[in-house]
Each structure stands twice: as structure tokens, then as C-alpha cells.
Design a protein around this motif. Structure first.
Motif, PDB file in Angstrom:
ATOM      1  N   PRO A  84      -2.977  -6.680  -2.214  1.00 33.19           N
ATOM      2  CA  PRO A  84      -2.904  -6.839  -0.570  1.00 33.19           C
ATOM      3  C   PRO A  84      -2.529  -5.092  -0.135  1.00 33.19           C
ATOM      4  N   TYR A  85      -2.814  -4.073  -0.852  1.00 33.45           N
ATOM      5  CA  TYR A  85      -2.481  -2.855  -0.437  1.00 33.45           C
ATOM      6  C   TYR A  85      -3.672  -2.045  -1.038  1.00 33.45           C
ATOM      7  N   MET A  86      -3.704  -0.707  -0.424  1.00 33.23           N
ATOM      8  CA  MET A  86      -4.569   0.464  -1.049  1.00 33.23           C
ATOM      9  C   MET A  86      -3.636   1.087  -1.741  1.00 33.23           C
ATOM     10  N   THR A  87      -3.893   1.590  -3.059  1.00 29.81           N
ATOM     11  CA  THR A  87      -2.888   2.630  -3.677  1.00 29.81           C
ATOM     12  C   THR A  87      -3.226   3.875  -3.512  1.00 29.81           C
ATOM     13  N   TYR A  88      -2.389   4.774  -2.884  1.00 27.11           N
ATOM     14  CA  TYR A  88      -2.501   6.325  -2.794  1.00 27.11           C
ATOM     15  C   TYR A  88      -2.415   6.879  -3.999  1.00 27.11           C
ATOM     16  N   GLN A  89      -3.273   7.012  -5.076  1.00 28.56           N
ATOM     17  CA  GLN A  89      -3.286   7.430  -6.586  1.00 28.56           C
ATOM     18  C   GLN A  89      -2.657   8.881  -6.641  1.00 28.56           C
ATOM     19  N   HIS A 115       5.900   3.094  -1.368  1.00 29.69           N
ATOM     20  CA  HIS A 115       5.425   4.101  -0.251  1.00 29.69           C
ATOM     21  C   HIS A 115       4.171   4.605  -0.926  1.00 29.69           C
ATOM     22  N   ALA A 116       3.788   4.322  -2.249  1.00 33.91           N
ATOM     23  CA  ALA A 116       2.517   4.750  -2.520  1.00 33.91           C
ATOM     24  C   ALA A 116       1.368   3.501  -2.337  1.00 33.91           C
ATOM     25  N   ALA A 117       1.795   2.597  -1.754  1.00 29.71           N
ATOM     26  CA  ALA A 117       0.788   1.287  -1.502  1.00 29.71           C
ATOM     27  C   ALA A 117       0.848   1.049   0.148  1.00 29.71           C
ATOM     28  N   VAL A 118      -0.167   0.997   0.547  1.00 23.98           N
ATOM     29  CA  VAL A 118      -0.588   1.328   2.040  1.00 23.98           C
ATOM     30  C   VAL A 118      -1.103  -0.169   2.188  1.00 23.98           C
ATOM     31  N   SER A 119      -0.217  -1.175   2.899  1.00 23.61           N
ATOM     32  CA  SER A 119      -0.453  -2.507   3.378  1.00 23.61           C
ATOM     33  C   SER A 119      -1.893  -2.588   3.731  1.00 23.61           C
ATOM     34  N   LEU A 120      -2.623  -3.412   3.435  1.00 27.00           N
ATOM     35  CA  LEU A 120      -4.057  -3.688   4.176  1.00 27.00           C
ATOM     36  C   LEU A 120      -3.767  -4.655   5.324  1.00 27.00           C
ATOM     37  N   ARG A 121      -2.639  -5.552   5.266  1.00 26.34           N
ATOM     38  CA  ARG A 121      -2.628  -6.275   6.700  1.00 26.34           C
ATOM     39  C   ARG A 121      -1.691  -5.817   7.623  1.00 26.34           C
ATOM     40  N   ARG A 122      -0.931  -4.808   7.546  1.00 23.58           N
ATOM     41  CA  ARG A 122      -0.378  -4.004   8.250  1.00 23.58           C
ATOM     42  C   ARG A 122      -1.141  -3.096   9.243  1.00 23.58           C
ATOM     43  N   HIS A 123      -2.184  -2.401   8.655  1.00 22.40           N
ATOM     44  CA  HIS A 123      -2.929  -1.508   9.120  1.00 22.40           C
ATOM     45  C   HIS A 123      -4.385  -2.140   9.664  1.00 22.40           C
ATOM     46  N   LEU A 124      -4.728  -3.043   8.956  1.00 19.50           N
ATOM     47  CA  LEU A 124      -6.213  -3.650   9.213  1.00 19.50           C
ATOM     48  C   LEU A 124      -5.992  -5.125  10.195  1.00 19.50           C
ATOM     49  N   ARG A 125      -5.642  -4.862  11.322  1.00 23.37           N
ATOM     50  CA  ARG A 125      -5.056  -6.084  12.195  1.00 23.37           C
ATOM     51  C   ARG A 125      -6.195  -6.936  12.820  1.00 23.37           C
ATOM     52  N   ARG A 126      -7.667  -6.416  12.911  1.00 23.60           N
ATOM     53  CA  ARG A 126      -8.562  -6.981  13.543  1.00 23.60           C
ATOM     54  C   ARG A 126      -9.437  -7.515  12.331  1.00 23.60           C
ATOM     55  N   VAL A 139       1.288  14.686   1.683  1.00 22.19           N
ATOM     56  CA  VAL A 139       2.170  14.062   2.865  1.00 22.19           C
ATOM     57  C   VAL A 139       1.152  13.863   4.107  1.00 22.19           C
ATOM     58  N   LEU A 140       0.311  15.013   4.419  1.00 24.56           N
ATOM     59  CA  LEU A 140      -0.567  14.900   5.492  1.00 24.56           C
ATOM     60  C   LEU A 140      -1.793  14.094   5.292  1.00 24.56           C
ATOM     61  N   ALA A 141      -2.272  13.948   4.018  1.00 18.67           N
ATOM     62  CA  ALA A 141      -3.359  12.925   3.536  1.00 18.67           C
ATOM     63  C   ALA A 141      -2.938  11.427   3.409  1.00 18.67           C
ATOM     64  N   VAL A 142      -1.921  11.172   3.055  1.00 15.88           N
ATOM     65  CA  VAL A 142      -1.599   9.657   3.124  1.00 15.88           C
ATOM     66  C   VAL A 142      -1.544   9.202   4.549  1.00 15.88           C
ATOM     67  N   PRO A 143      -2.338   8.031   4.389  1.00 14.09           N
ATOM     68  CA  PRO A 143      -2.607   7.228   5.935  1.00 14.09           C
ATOM     69  C   PRO A 143      -1.440   6.640   6.575  1.00 14.09           C
ATOM     70  N   SER A 144      -1.264   6.886   7.836  1.00 14.43           N
ATOM     71  CA  SER A 144      -0.506   6.290   8.719  1.00 14.43           C
ATOM     72  C   SER A 144       1.076   7.313   8.828  1.00 14.43           C
ATOM     73  N   TRP A 145       1.281   7.383   9.930  1.00 16.10           N
ATOM     74  CA  TRP A 145       2.796   8.247  10.397  1.00 16.10           C
ATOM     75  C   TRP A 145       3.791   7.544   9.662  1.00 16.10           C
ATOM     76  N   GLU A 146       3.803   6.002   9.430  1.00 19.55           N
ATOM     77  CA  GLU A 146       4.769   5.490   8.806  1.00 19.55           C
ATOM     78  C   GLU A 146       5.037   5.891   7.454  1.00 19.55           C
ATOM     79  N   ARG A 147       3.976   5.858   6.572  1.00 19.87           N
ATOM     80  CA  ARG A 147       4.170   6.355   5.388  1.00 19.87           C
ATOM     81  C   ARG A 147       4.408   7.802   5.103  1.00 19.87           C
ATOM     82  N   LYS A 148       4.010   8.808   5.926  1.00 22.40           N
ATOM     83  CA  LYS A 148       4.475   9.990   5.838  1.00 22.40           C
ATOM     84  C   LYS A 148       5.587  10.554   6.120  1.00 22.40           C
TER      85      LYS A 148
END
Length: 454
Positions: free
Chosen positions: A38-43, A58-69, A392-401
Motif C-alpha cells: 500500500p505504499y511506495m518505498t523511498y529507497q 517515513h520512508a514509505a509514501v502511502s498510495l491511498r493518501r496521495h493517489l486520491r482519484r 529531503v527535497l526529492a522525497v514526495p510531498s511536503w508532509e514527508r519532507k
């Protein structure tokens, strides 16, 4: 509406779906993403997860949180029949089912390459996913706890021995970060000494970090050896049965923790269970605009990128060169895939993928790093800060940064957490054994020591 099916939610798949949501009109197409996690791993954060500098979640970006449509399906695509525009999905529970689509984007990613070495499948841990990085860290911390209760000897030496197999970026970064953690742990264990730590890095070639030139590669070897590590070049792992490491050089030793970072292999689904064209390595044949196929014979409505696609590297200037499987390319290919798919839906011409390297940067432990851009080489603290700043700039979303920055700031003040949560891998153990009597072992001889004068 047309259905755009994205196979895989890793770097390339996540960015493709994320950018498609931003660019598509609501009535233009629907996006479906199939991935077992259920997440994308920021390797790039896995070495820091391994060392406790970044929280695992924090190294796992939730798919459902960011892919809302998008529609998200928890499962694995096990076969692609593009001639009939269908795939077979194996969910975590229940029987497999067929899923139709109009446009497919294959970003399934590569898999960890195994070489059939005795003992590796039973003893080693990979370093491709968050749960593996967490397990490596917990295994090291647990080994320190166990070793601290033992007298010096073979078992204690085994518990304090760590072996990494593979000298690429993920292996060297993980090795350097874990060595940094182990070195700092010694201060919390007065029963142990720095000289008892044994860290081995095994590489089959005559150098590590093939992404940098020879000089910086040799500097990294010297830096690791100054910190007490052993770097075995031109050495291959022959056996790891029961944790007993045997190298092709004839060296043998016991190792409680073996980490396998040899590299990637073609995805079995892409290699063997699709009618899309693949090359001799089992990689999808892809044009420079990321369409599947060749310049003369493109495959309609099929796109690909990431680690399982042989994308031409136009920036290399060499005929037949393909982009290397790394995060820089996967992220940018995902973004271009979204742009090109939208362009073709609207009757425009897709763009070719051209990306000139931004350089290579690696962490080698807390406060240590290396950066190279062409002839420019920076080492030490400056390179380490560049590594943290870039990612920290490359990881997706300001929430993760913000979350990652907060963890780093807290660690700078209070240090890294050194609690092992290895017990979560068997959460019912305490419940199962509650109330069971524990038989004491035979009593050893009691030696009474004279009290020392005050």
C-alpha cells in the motif's frame, strides 16, 4: 472513459499515477494502480532507516493518501495479455481475476537477484524494502544485547560480525550506516569493545561503487577500513550455510547478520508472462519516448519505465546505451510517462526521455559521505549534508519532507534511538508463553568474590 492501468506502485508507477491525476480532466480517463504494497518505498532512505536516522514509516509514501482519484488494487499482476487488453491479478486473498484496460503502463520494477549460493536464501536479508531495513537494524541491536551477556568466545564473536554482500550503492550506503550505528552503540555497552566488532563488505569486482570513478571508489574503501571494516575485493560468496561465510579467497568466518545487496534481476512477470516485447535480459523493449516497442514497430497503448524497462539513454551519446536502474531515472521517467500519455490522448506528439546525470551522492554513516559530479569530488561532512539536502527535497510531498526533517533535528539533539523491536516479528509470543513455567537450568558452580575495600 478510457482506463489507464499502472502495473506497480514503485518510483516510476507512483509518479506516473500521481502526475496523471494532476493532468487528466475528470472525464478524460480513469487511472488504476495494481501493487501488492500500500505504499511506495523511498529507497534512498533505507540506509538511514537501517541506522535509525529515519523512521521506517517515513520512508514509505502511502498510495491511498496521495493517489486520491485512482483506483488502487492490492495485488500482483502475474500476466499481461496486451493483445486482448487484459491482465491477470493475484490478490493477497482469493483467486486470481482478469482486469481489462485501454492503456497499460508497466512499471513493475526489478526483483532482488539471487545466485543460488548455499545458505543465502535461509540466512540473508535483502535491502530493497522498508521491512528488510527494519529487520536488519533490529537484528543488530538484538545481537548486541545477546553478546553483552556472554563471555568472549566464538558465539560472542559471531553475534558481533556483520557481512554485506555487494558493493554497489545500496550495499555501501547500508554498510556505512550500519557500521556508524554499531560504532556508536559500543558506548552503551561497557561489556563490549570496539575491537570485537567485525564488519565485512564482499564485492566480486576489483572496486566498489561502479557509479563513481576509480579514485573516489578507492577513497571510500580506505575510509571504511580506517573505521575498522574489512573490504574484500575480487571475492565471491561461496556459501553461507548456518551463518558460516565462505569466500572464494579461502577466508571463512561466522556471521550473525548477512545482508544481500548484489543487485537486481528482471521481473519474472515481464520476462516470462507477457506478450509485450522483451530483450535478452528479460527487460521490456522501450523507445526513447517510453512507448513499448521499437522506432519502426511501436506497440499501441503500451508504455513502460523504471527498472524493468530498457530505456535508451540519449544523454550517454552511445548507440545502444540504456539508462541505469536508479531513482533519478525512475522518478523522471514516471513524470514523463504521465506527460506523454496525456499528450497522446489529446493528439499531441510525445517527448523523448533525455536526462543528464545530476551526479552521484552517497552516505557512508553519520557525518560521512561522498559526492561526485564529473571531475568534482566532495567527501566528508559536506557531502553528507548534500546527501541529506538532496533527498529531503526529492522525497514526495511536503508532509514527508517535514516529518523527515523533524526526525533529523530530534536525533541531532538527543541521538539515535537504540531500542530493538525485533519482537514485533512474532507478536503473539508473549501471549502464547504467558503463565508457562520456566525450568531453571542446572546451577553452575558459585564463585564467591572477596569484597573490595572501599
Amino acid at each position: 472513459m478510457r482506463t489507464i492501468l499502472v502495473v506497480g506502485g514503485g518510483y516510476a508507477g507512483f509518479y506516473t499515477a500521481w502526475k496523471l491525476e494532476q493532468k487528466l480532466r475528470r472525464d478524460e480517463a480513469r487511472v488504476v494502480v495494481v501493487d501488492p504494497r500500500p505504499y511506495m518505498t523511498y529507497q534512498p532512505f533505507l540506509p538511514e532507516v537501517l541506522a535509525g536516522s529515519v523512521e521506517a514509516r517515513h520512508a514509505a509514501v502511502s498510495l491511498r493518501r496521495h493517489l486520491r482519484r485512482a483506483r488502487l488494487i492490492s495485488g500482483t499482476v502475474v500476466a499481461v495479455d496486451h493483445a486482448h487488453r487484459t491482465v491477470v491479478v493475484q490478490p493477497a486473498d482469493g483467486p486470481p481475476f482478469a482486469l481489462g484496460y485501454d492503456i497499460i503502463v508497466v512499471t513493475a520494477g526489478a526483483v532482488t537477484r539471487k545466485l543460488g549460493i548455499p545458505g543465502v536464501a535461509e540466512q540473508a536479508i535483502g535491502m530493497k524494502h522498508v521491512e528488510e531495513a527494519v529487520a536488519i537494524r533490529d537484528r543488530l541491536l538484538t545481537s548486541f544485547d545477546r553478546a553483552s551477556t556472554l563471555e568472549p568466545g566464538p558465539l560472542r564473536r559471531r553475534l558481533l560480525t556483520v557481512t554485506f554482500v555487494g558493493g554497489g550503492f545500496s550495499g555501501v550506503e547500508g554498510f556505512g550506516e550500519l557500521l556508524s550505528l554499531a560504532t556508536s552503540l559500543i558506548r552503551a555497552y561497557p561489556e563490549l569493545s570496539q575491537t570485537e566488532l567485525e564488519f565485512h563488505l564482499v564485492e566480486a569486482r576489483d572496486r566498489i561503487l561502479p557509479e563513481v570513478t576509480d579514485g573516489p571508489g578507492r577513497w571510500v574503501v580506505r575510509s571504511l577500513e580506517k573505521r575498522g571494516a574489512r573490504v574484500h575485493l575480487n571475492a565471491q560468496l561461496v556459501s553461507a550455510r548456518d551463518g558460516h561465510v565462505v569466500l572464494s579467497t579461502g577466508e571463512e568466518f561466522d556471521s550473525e547478520l548477512i545482508v544481500w545487496t548484489v543487485g537486481n534481476a528482471a521481473n519474472p512477470m515481464v520476462r516470462s508472462h507477457t506478450d509485450l516485447p522483451v530483450d535478452e535480459r528479460g527487460m521490456l523493449v522501450v523507445r526513447a519516448d517510453l512507448r513499448v516497442g521499437t522506432e519502426s514497430e511501436p506497440v499501441p497503448d503500451a508504455w513502460a519505465g523504471g527498472d524493468d524497462a530498457a530505456v535508451p539513454d540519449l544523454a550517454a551519446g552511445r548507440p545502444g546505451a540504456a539508462t541505469v536502474p536508479n531513482a533519478q531515472h525512475a522518478v523522471r521517467q514516471g513524470k514523463l510517462l504521465a506527460k506523454n500519455i496525456v499528450a497522446t490522448l489529446r493528439g499531441r506528439k510525445p517527448k523523448q526521455y533525455v536526462h543528464h546525470s545530476l551526479g552521484t551522492v552517497a552516505t557512508l554513516g553519520l557525518g560521512r559521505g561522498i559526492f561526485q559530479y564529473r571531475g568534482i569530488v566532495i567527501t566528508g561532512l559536506a557531502a553528507w549534508l548534500m546527501h541529506r539536502g538532496y533527498h529531503v527535497l526529492a522525497v514526495p510531498s511536503w508532509e514527508r519532507k517535514i516529518r523527515v526533517l523533524a526526525i533529523w533535528l530530534v536525533a541531532a539533539v538527543f541521538g539515535r534511538d537504540i531500542v530493538s523491536l525485533a519482537s514485533v516479528q512474532d507478536p503473539r509470543r508473549a501471549f502464547r508463553t504467558a503463565g508457562e513455567p520456566v525450568e531453571p537450568p542446572p546451577q553452575p558452580p558459585v564463585h564467591v568474590h572477596d569484597a573490595q575495600p572501599a
